[in-house]
Design an enzyme around this catalytic site. Structure first.
Site, PDB file in Angstrom:
ATOM      1  N   LYS A 199      -8.636   6.805  -1.889  1.00 45.52           N
ATOM      2  CA  LYS A 199      -8.113   5.755  -1.791  1.00 45.52           C
ATOM      3  C   LYS A 199      -8.004   5.042  -0.409  1.00 45.52           C
ATOM      4  CE  LYS A 199      -3.787   5.959  -1.263  1.00 45.52           C
ATOM      5  NZ  LYS A 199      -2.871   5.725  -0.188  1.00 45.52           N
TER       6      LYS A 199
ATOM      7  N   SER B 245       0.413   4.560   2.552  1.00 40.19           N
ATOM      8  CA  SER B 245      -0.985   4.045   2.921  1.00 40.19           C
ATOM      9  C   SER B 245      -1.366   3.102   1.802  1.00 40.19           C
ATOM     10  CB  SER B 245      -1.902   5.064   3.007  1.00 40.19           C
ATOM     11  OG  SER B 245      -1.601   5.973   4.027  1.00 40.19           O
TER      12      SER B 245
ATOM     13  N   LYS C 272      -3.887   1.836   9.654  1.00 38.82           N
ATOM     14  CA  LYS C 272      -3.740   3.230   8.886  1.00 38.82           C
ATOM     15  C   LYS C 272      -5.202   3.444   8.332  1.00 38.82           C
ATOM     16  CE  LYS C 272      -2.674   7.307   7.118  1.00 38.82           C
ATOM     17  NZ  LYS C 272      -1.507   7.221   6.252  1.00 38.82           N
TER      18      LYS C 272
END
Length: 306
Positions: free
Chosen positions: A250, A108, A182
């Site tokens: 994140k 990711s 994503k």
């Protein structure tokens, strides 16, 4: 420029490289080994490679060496800076890829970085695909990951036999679109984790049997894959990671902070994702960043004095 298309993928002919053998990467690589593919792996800590070596993987000395001996190199690392390092450093993947070879990043990461790597790969007559995944550790082990693949459509199609060993691929568009998909996925997952956490805490405070509550509501509109994957784990306080909570900071941060690359530099306003990022950041501040994402319930319990 040479392309991989004329050379069909098969376990006997296609050489695979893998970098990043944590919870997810190890499970994904294991499925390819079980399907008969030969795999060269790189691990910063070689002892972590022993399990995959026992299944037939070979250990390489660097990302460059992995790429030099592979037709397709996969990565599953932690953060965009890790992706940049293993891909673009002097001894990185792109330095070793042969013409026509493919780098597939399943981390990711950031859409802009995916586009940068795609461009750098094309300059070397190679290809890059951003293909982050969703489905946690269970999906990785069972080969049921959702795979969001982007880049050249023909290259993604060529990779399909490999993707199908690990899950279900969907072509999302040009380079970077897999990562954007994503990020949007994680925004939804974060909201579901928060809703499930608050539902469980409320049910407990109301004196309900929380397991019975979960089983009752999963028959209605509250049902979700998050509930299927994490409901029992939350109840049992099983916070072993399928994906680290610190990575949600994140992932959701990339959604909250992203600036669209358009002339008017439109900012996407995401109040729910901003709150989710704050709550996962609280997990990290509490020392629980290495918990699984289902540990978000611990933050809601702390807020409520438990």
């Amino acid at each position: 420029m040479e392309t991989p298309y004329p050379k069909p993928i098969s376990p006997s002919k296609t050489r695979i490289g893998w970098i990043g053998i944590g919870v997810m990467g190890s499970a994904m690589a294991s499925r390819l080994l079980a399907a008969g593919y030969s795999i060269a792996i790189y691990a910063r800590t070689p002892s972590k490679a022993l399990s995959l070596q026992s299944k037939g993987a070979t250990l390489a000395a660097s990302p460059h060496d992995v790429a030099k001996s592979s037709d397709v190199v996969f990565s599953m690392v932690g953060n965009p800076q890790d992706v940049r390092s293993i891909a673009l450093d002097n001894n990185g993947i792109l330095s070793g890829l042969n013409p026509g070879a493919v780098f597939v990043d399943t981390t990711s990461s950031h859409p802009a970085l995916a586009r940068e790597i795609f461009k750098a790969a094309r300059e070397k007559d190679c290809w890059a695909v951003d293909a982050p995944v969703s489905g946690a550790d269970i999906g990785a082990r069972d080969g049921k990951l959702a795979i969001f693949a982007a880049g050249d459509r023909g290259v993604v199609q060529w990779l399909t036999p490999l993707f199908e060993v690990m899950g279900k691929p969907t072509y999302m568009g040009e380079a970077g679109c897999g990562q954007s998909c994503k990020i949007a996925n994680q925004i939804v997952v974060g909201a579901n984790l928060l809703g499930l956490s608050e539902g469980l805490v409320f049910a407990n405070k109301a004196g309900l049997d929380v397991r019975k509550w979960k089983d009752a509501v999963k028959g209605g509109s509250a049902r979700s894959m998050v509930m299927e994957l994490y409901g029992d784990r939350m109840i049992e306080k099983d916070f072993r990671p399928g994906g680290f909570a610190e990575y949600m900071v994140k992932d959701m941060g990339m959604g909250v902070d992203v600036v669209e690359e358009s002339e008017d530099k439109r900012v996407v306003v995401l109040p729910g994702a901003a709150l989710g990022k704050q709550l996962f950041s609280a997990m990290v501040a509490n020392g629980d960043g290495k918990f699984g994402t289902q540990g978000l319930i611990s933050v809601i319990e702390r807020i409520n004095g438990k």
